[in-house]
Scaffold this motif. Structure first.
Motif, PDB file in Angstrom:
ATOM      1  N   LEU A  16     -56.484 -16.775  22.395  1.00 18.00           N
ATOM      2  CA  LEU A  16     -55.084 -16.168  22.873  1.00 18.00           C
ATOM      3  C   LEU A  16     -54.628 -15.548  21.564  1.00 18.00           C
ATOM      4  CD1 LEU A  16     -52.594 -16.469  24.672  1.00 18.00           C
ATOM      5  CD2 LEU A  16     -52.112 -19.008  23.989  1.00 18.00           C
ATOM      6  N   MET A  17     -55.320 -16.022  20.710  1.00 20.09           N
ATOM      7  CA  MET A  17     -55.000 -15.196  19.232  1.00 20.09           C
ATOM      8  C   MET A  17     -55.319 -13.479  19.299  1.00 20.09           C
ATOM      9  SD  MET A  17     -55.488 -18.220  16.219  1.00 20.09           S
ATOM     10  CE  MET A  17     -55.259 -19.153  16.077  1.00 20.09           C
ATOM     11  N   ALA A  18     -55.950 -13.420  20.294  1.00 22.34           N
ATOM     12  CA  ALA A  18     -56.755 -12.099  19.484  1.00 22.34           C
ATOM     13  C   ALA A  18     -55.855 -11.255  21.181  1.00 22.34           C
ATOM     14  CB  ALA A  18     -57.933 -12.099  20.344  1.00 22.34           C
ATOM     15  N   ALA A  19     -55.636 -11.923  21.773  1.00 18.41           N
ATOM     16  CA  ALA A  19     -54.603 -11.658  22.492  1.00 18.41           C
ATOM     17  C   ALA A  19     -53.324 -11.198  21.925  1.00 18.41           C
ATOM     18  CB  ALA A  19     -54.329 -11.863  24.112  1.00 18.41           C
ATOM     19  N   ALA A  20     -52.619 -11.880  22.022  1.00 22.05           N
ATOM     20  CA  ALA A  20     -51.355 -11.314  20.723  1.00 22.05           C
ATOM     21  C   ALA A  20     -51.262 -10.592  19.678  1.00 22.05           C
ATOM     22  CB  ALA A  20     -50.460 -12.940  20.456  1.00 22.05           C
ATOM     23  N   GLY A  21     -52.408 -10.588  18.929  1.00 19.15           N
ATOM     24  CA  GLY A  21     -52.819  -9.325  17.894  1.00 19.15           C
ATOM     25  C   GLY A  21     -53.104  -8.337  18.532  1.00 19.15           C
ATOM     26  N   GLY A  22     -53.558  -7.793  19.714  1.00 18.67           N
ATOM     27  CA  GLY A  22     -54.328  -7.241  20.246  1.00 18.67           C
ATOM     28  C   GLY A  22     -52.564  -6.017  20.542  1.00 18.67           C
ATOM     29  N   TYR A  23     -52.123  -7.048  21.308  1.00 15.41           N
ATOM     30  CA  TYR A  23     -50.680  -6.740  21.548  1.00 15.41           C
ATOM     31  C   TYR A  23     -49.682  -6.344  20.978  1.00 15.41           C
ATOM     32  CZ  TYR A  23     -46.222  -7.429  25.005  1.00 15.41           C
ATOM     33  OH  TYR A  23     -45.163  -7.173  25.353  1.00 15.41           O
ATOM     34  N   LEU A  24     -49.512  -7.007  20.010  1.00 21.44           N
ATOM     35  CA  LEU A  24     -48.534  -6.452  18.761  1.00 21.44           C
ATOM     36  C   LEU A  24     -48.891  -5.184  17.610  1.00 21.44           C
ATOM     37  CD1 LEU A  24     -46.844  -7.197  16.635  1.00 21.44           C
ATOM     38  CD2 LEU A  24     -49.125  -7.800  14.801  1.00 21.44           C
ATOM     39  N   ALA A  25     -49.973  -4.660  18.345  1.00 16.63           N
ATOM     40  CA  ALA A  25     -50.925  -3.569  17.991  1.00 16.63           C
ATOM     41  C   ALA A  25     -50.915  -1.867  18.928  1.00 16.63           C
ATOM     42  CB  ALA A  25     -52.660  -3.324  17.483  1.00 16.63           C
ATOM     43  N   LYS A  26     -50.224  -2.685  19.734  1.00 16.71           N
ATOM     44  CA  LYS A  26     -50.030  -1.989  20.946  1.00 16.71           C
ATOM     45  C   LYS A  26     -49.090  -1.179  21.624  1.00 16.71           C
ATOM     46  CE  LYS A  26     -54.902  -0.464  21.388  1.00 16.71           C
ATOM     47  NZ  LYS A  26     -55.403   0.893  20.123  1.00 16.71           N
ATOM     48  N   VAL A  27     -48.086  -2.581  21.688  1.00 19.29           N
ATOM     49  CA  VAL A  27     -46.974  -2.449  21.930  1.00 19.29           C
ATOM     50  C   VAL A  27     -45.932  -2.287  21.378  1.00 19.29           C
ATOM     51  CG1 VAL A  27     -45.284  -3.815  24.187  1.00 19.29           C
ATOM     52  CG2 VAL A  27     -47.912  -3.606  24.512  1.00 19.29           C
ATOM     53  N   ALA A  28     -44.428  -2.176  21.147  1.00 18.27           N
ATOM     54  CA  ALA A  28     -43.439  -2.049  20.965  1.00 18.27           C
ATOM     55  C   ALA A  28     -42.998  -2.607  21.781  1.00 18.27           C
ATOM     56  CB  ALA A  28     -43.331  -0.917  19.812  1.00 18.27           C
ATOM     57  N   MET A  29     -42.127  -3.994  21.289  1.00 15.14           N
ATOM     58  CA  MET A  29     -41.180  -4.429  22.191  1.00 15.14           C
ATOM     59  C   MET A  29     -39.672  -4.158  20.999  1.00 15.14           C
ATOM     60  SD  MET A  29     -42.593  -8.281  22.407  1.00 15.14           S
ATOM     61  CE  MET A  29     -41.837  -8.426  24.193  1.00 15.14           C
ATOM     62  N   THR A  79     -42.702  -9.889  28.710  1.00 10.02           N
ATOM     63  CA  THR A  79     -43.563  -9.865  28.207  1.00 10.02           C
ATOM     64  C   THR A  79     -44.433  -8.421  28.582  1.00 10.02           C
ATOM     65  OG1 THR A  79     -43.974 -12.344  27.384  1.00 10.02           O
ATOM     66  CG2 THR A  79     -45.949 -10.694  27.515  1.00 10.02           C
ATOM     67  N   LEU A  80     -44.686  -8.473  30.278  1.00  8.54           N
ATOM     68  CA  LEU A  80     -45.510  -7.867  30.965  1.00  8.54           C
ATOM     69  C   LEU A  80     -44.051  -6.508  30.846  1.00  8.54           C
ATOM     70  CD1 LEU A  80     -46.577 -10.073  33.883  1.00  8.54           C
ATOM     71  CD2 LEU A  80     -47.659  -9.191  31.891  1.00  8.54           C
ATOM     72  N   ALA A  81     -42.639  -6.381  30.383  1.00 11.01           N
ATOM     73  CA  ALA A  81     -42.214  -4.834  30.691  1.00 11.01           C
ATOM     74  C   ALA A  81     -42.463  -4.122  30.221  1.00 11.01           C
ATOM     75  CB  ALA A  81     -40.429  -5.211  30.636  1.00 11.01           C
ATOM     76  N   VAL A 124     -46.443 -17.406  25.546  1.00 10.72           N
ATOM     77  CA  VAL A 124     -46.746 -17.460  24.145  1.00 10.72           C
ATOM     78  C   VAL A 124     -47.090 -16.141  23.847  1.00 10.72           C
ATOM     79  CG1 VAL A 124     -47.785 -19.220  22.719  1.00 10.72           C
ATOM     80  CG2 VAL A 124     -47.299 -19.897  24.468  1.00 10.72           C
ATOM     81  N   VAL A 125     -48.131 -15.241  24.005  1.00 11.95           N
ATOM     82  CA  VAL A 125     -48.516 -14.086  23.635  1.00 11.95           C
ATOM     83  C   VAL A 125     -46.490 -13.481  23.254  1.00 11.95           C
ATOM     84  CG1 VAL A 125     -49.240 -11.868  24.031  1.00 11.95           C
ATOM     85  CG2 VAL A 125     -50.255 -13.986  24.889  1.00 11.95           C
TER      86      VAL A 125
END
Length: 350
Positions: A16-29, A79-81, A124-125
């Motif tokens: 879950l930490m890794a998924a959140a980190g990957g999301y942070l690197a790739k997705v600008a919310m 999160t998915l949007a 959570v992510v």
């Protein structure tokens, strides 16, 4: 407790930490229109965490499940949007929520647990990334962790608040815990603990860089694994307040990194790949870059002939100077007054 389930729980936390980190690197919310975080915001979060279990305890269990289901559905959607269209995000969020609720109606405990775990993990992510990308700083997370550590110790060890709350929601759909097994003593980690485990590495990455993020993630996994070992050998048999171990370590990491690096990077500086605060400060006494100085002079908001005092701050956006000031805050304000978004700040040496 099952040793395999305890090991799997630590693996789930790491993934879950890794998924959140990957999301942070790739997705600008998209940033919500809430300004910047302040100590008062952290205080409000703490009050909410303290009051929520007391309010939920006064409600029927079905109402609590419905409220958490609504919150998780909205969190899954935003999160998915950014990954798909908003319509598809709503379809997926509603489908996951409906399947979990349907499993509860059909009395499929494994389905309820699996569905709840999936929507909680996605939520959570998303929430951790939303907080990290919208300006939450390492100091804010450290303050939140310190306050919740004290509360967790009181609510879990000295009183029955946490125990009564989880007894009320255990086995129900959308219970706020990532549970791998059922029963009276499930292998699980609570939503608040999980959120802090995921949030601090993200904020550390933004504020201090990759080494701080890796250390924060490793500390979180080690703490989770150590507590799992204590349960596996029988040293612990009841619910343990994870934040009593994790919280002080989050505070300690913040103090170490802030001492080494100085001020934290802002979200804009992090996204632009700006150097850390310590490196920026160390470069302040170096000779100015002639090319950069010429570019700055040519793109000043009032024209190339404007003269700025030595050490003035400027805001760069897409290669243009869009704001100036005697401090970073004044430069940002100047950029906002000109209707420009803020970018990385650099000191102009003349």
């Amino acid at each position: 407790m099952s040793g395999i389930a305890l090991v799997a729980l630590s693996c789930c936390v790491a993934l879950l930490m890794a998924a959140a980190g990957g999301y942070l690197a790739k997705v600008a919310m998209p940033r919500p229109p809430v300004g910047v975080y302040a100590p008062a915001d952290v205080a409000v979060l703490c009050v909410g965490v303290v009051v929520a279990p007391l309010l939920y305890g006064a409600l029927p269990g079905a109402w609590v499940s419905a409220l958490f289901g609504l919150v998780f559905c909205v969190a899954v959607q935003f999160t998915l949007a950014p990954l798909c269209s908003g319509r598809w995000a709503w379809c997926l969020a509603l489908a996951a929520t409906a399947l979990t609720a349907g499993a509860a109606v059909a009395d499929l405990s494994a389905g309820v647990r699996a569905g709840t775990d999936v929507v909680l993990a996605v939520a959570v992510v998303g929430v951790a990334n939303l907080w990290a990308q919208s300006g939450m700083r390492s100091a804010h997370v450290a303050a939140l962790a310190a306050a919740l550590t004290c509360y967790d110790l009181v609510a879990t060890t000295l009183t029955e608040v946490t125990g009564d709350f989880f007894a009320q929601v255990r086995g129900r759909p959308f219970a706020p815990l990532l549970a791998l097994t059922g029963g009276a003593h499930p292998v699980a980690v609570g939503l608040g603990d999980l959120l802090l485990l995921v949030l601090f590495p993200l904020v550390a990455a933004k504020a201090y860089g990759r080494p701080a993020a890796l250390l924060a993630g490793a500390v979180g996994v080690v703490v989770t694994s150590a507590i799992s070992v204590l349960f596996a050998v029988g040293a612990l048999t009841e619910g343990f307040p994870l934040l009593t171990a994790l919280g002080p370590l989050i505070v300690a990491q913040h103090l170490v990194w802030s001492r080494r690096a100085g001020d934290e990077r802002t979200t804009a500086e992090w996204r632009a790949g700006a150097a850390g605060p310590a490196r920026r400060a160390g470069a302040a006494g170096a000779e100015p870059d002639a090319v950069l100085a010429a570019a700055v002079a040519a793109t000043l908001p009032e024209g190339p002939n404007e003269v700025l005092p030595e050490g003035s701050w400027v805001v760069l956006c897409e290669g243009r100077v869009v704001g100036t000031g005697a401090s970073p805050g004044l430069a940002r304000r100047d950029a906002r007054e000109r209707g420009e978004d803020t970018g990385p700040l650099v000191a102009r040496l003349v």
